[in-house]
Design a protein around this motif. Sequence first.
Motif, PDB file in Angstrom:
ATOM      1  N   ASN A 134      54.075  36.255  33.767  1.00 15.74           N
ATOM      2  CA  ASN A 134      52.843  35.496  33.531  1.00 15.74           C
ATOM      3  C   ASN A 134      52.446  34.686  34.751  1.00 15.74           C
ATOM      4  O   ASN A 134      51.271  34.622  35.121  1.00 15.74           O
ATOM      5  N   ILE A 135      53.439  34.020  35.377  1.00 12.24           N
ATOM      6  CA  ILE A 135      53.137  33.221  36.573  1.00 12.24           C
ATOM      7  C   ILE A 135      52.514  34.111  37.638  1.00 12.24           C
ATOM      8  O   ILE A 135      51.518  33.749  38.273  1.00 12.24           O
ATOM      9  N   LEU A 141      57.863  24.088  29.543  1.00 14.29           N
ATOM     10  CA  LEU A 141      56.953  22.997  29.896  1.00 14.29           C
ATOM     11  C   LEU A 141      56.626  23.037  31.384  1.00 14.29           C
ATOM     12  O   LEU A 141      55.490  22.789  31.796  1.00 14.29           O
ATOM     13  N   GLY A 142      57.634  23.363  32.210  1.00 14.28           N
ATOM     14  CA  GLY A 142      57.383  23.463  33.642  1.00 14.28           C
ATOM     15  C   GLY A 142      56.397  24.567  33.966  1.00 14.28           C
ATOM     16  O   GLY A 142      55.510  24.398  34.811  1.00 14.28           O
ATOM     17  N   ILE A 147      48.701  24.690  35.166  1.00  8.43           N
ATOM     18  CA  ILE A 147      47.673  23.690  35.498  1.00  8.43           C
ATOM     19  C   ILE A 147      47.395  23.722  37.000  1.00  8.43           C
ATOM     20  O   ILE A 147      46.242  23.668  37.436  1.00  8.43           O
ATOM     21  N   PHE A 148      48.467  23.857  37.817  1.00  8.34           N
ATOM     22  CA  PHE A 148      48.244  23.963  39.258  1.00  8.34           C
ATOM     23  C   PHE A 148      47.482  25.229  39.618  1.00  8.34           C
ATOM     24  O   PHE A 148      46.824  25.295  40.652  1.00  8.34           O
ATOM     25  N   LEU A 149      47.553  26.255  38.753  1.00  5.65           N
ATOM     26  CA  LEU A 149      46.873  27.517  39.027  1.00  5.65           C
ATOM     27  C   LEU A 149      45.498  27.575  38.359  1.00  5.65           C
ATOM     28  O   LEU A 149      44.953  28.656  38.159  1.00  5.65           O
ATOM     29  N   ALA A 179      47.719  26.930  29.931  1.00  5.33           N
ATOM     30  CA  ALA A 179      48.711  25.860  29.875  1.00  5.33           C
ATOM     31  C   ALA A 179      48.866  25.362  28.451  1.00  5.33           C
ATOM     32  O   ALA A 179      49.985  25.182  27.952  1.00  5.33           O
ATOM     33  N   VAL A 180      47.731  25.167  27.777  1.00  7.56           N
ATOM     34  CA  VAL A 180      47.809  24.683  26.393  1.00  7.56           C
ATOM     35  C   VAL A 180      48.415  25.757  25.497  1.00  7.56           C
ATOM     36  O   VAL A 180      49.256  25.473  24.633  1.00  7.56           O
TER      37      VAL A 180
END
Lengths: 101, 163
Positions: A43-44, B38-39, B45-47, B53-54
Amino acid sequence: MDQLNSYLILSAILFSLGLYTVVTRRNAVAILMGVELILNAANINFVAFSKFVTHSLDGHLISVFIIMLAAAEAAVALAIVLNLYNDRRHINVDEANALKQ
Amino acid sequence: MADFIFWIIWALIVASAALVAFGNNLIHSVFALMGTFLGVAGIYIFLNADFLAVTQIVVYVGGILVLLVFGIMLTNKISSAQISQSSVQKWLGLIVVLGVLTIILTAVLPHDWVGSITPMAFNETVAGIGKLLFTEYLILFEIASVLLLGALIGAATLARKEL
């Protein structure tokens, strides 16, 4: 934080740790946790490439579908694990090598 | 400042994922997995992926993690808080995984990704995702709904006492 490579390295490390968990753990629930790590690493990568390379939302869409698949997979896998436990009183995958006992 | 927070989150993800992979206590591993999830939400969020994120927090921390804890509690005698877990062939696994990591990094890092010089500016993504979901990705969306229904029925059928 504005470097694609920092995200790619993070994703590669996360994938490796997930792979290590999957190949070495004996507990079926721990193996599931490794699979979740691998899916998070993928996903990242999808979202990072979406921001830095393609500049579109397609990566986000794929990530949404991966998260949904992970939820479905966890539910079904845990049902299987519970059945395995009811059958043999343990969930060690290296000892579960027969279809029927 | 943002840079600092980014590397804190980066280290948090790696450390907690390492605890998941190498820890001896299954309960500790699950809680470390929460740190990883969580990380990763922070990384989203940074991306610029606010919706993801939510979703990550709601689905992973609120759903999958609870399922995993249920799986551990239902398959161990929890009279002892120490739920140990063992690993097999640690050194062989470590060698193979380090090899895989090296291959990935040597393949990915030297590559010159087109367009990686200018990252996308932040726009809210929810409207865009909704539009794409019901136009370009409509078939995928419908298949996903059928798959979720199948997983629901399948999990309920499998978990019954009399199979």
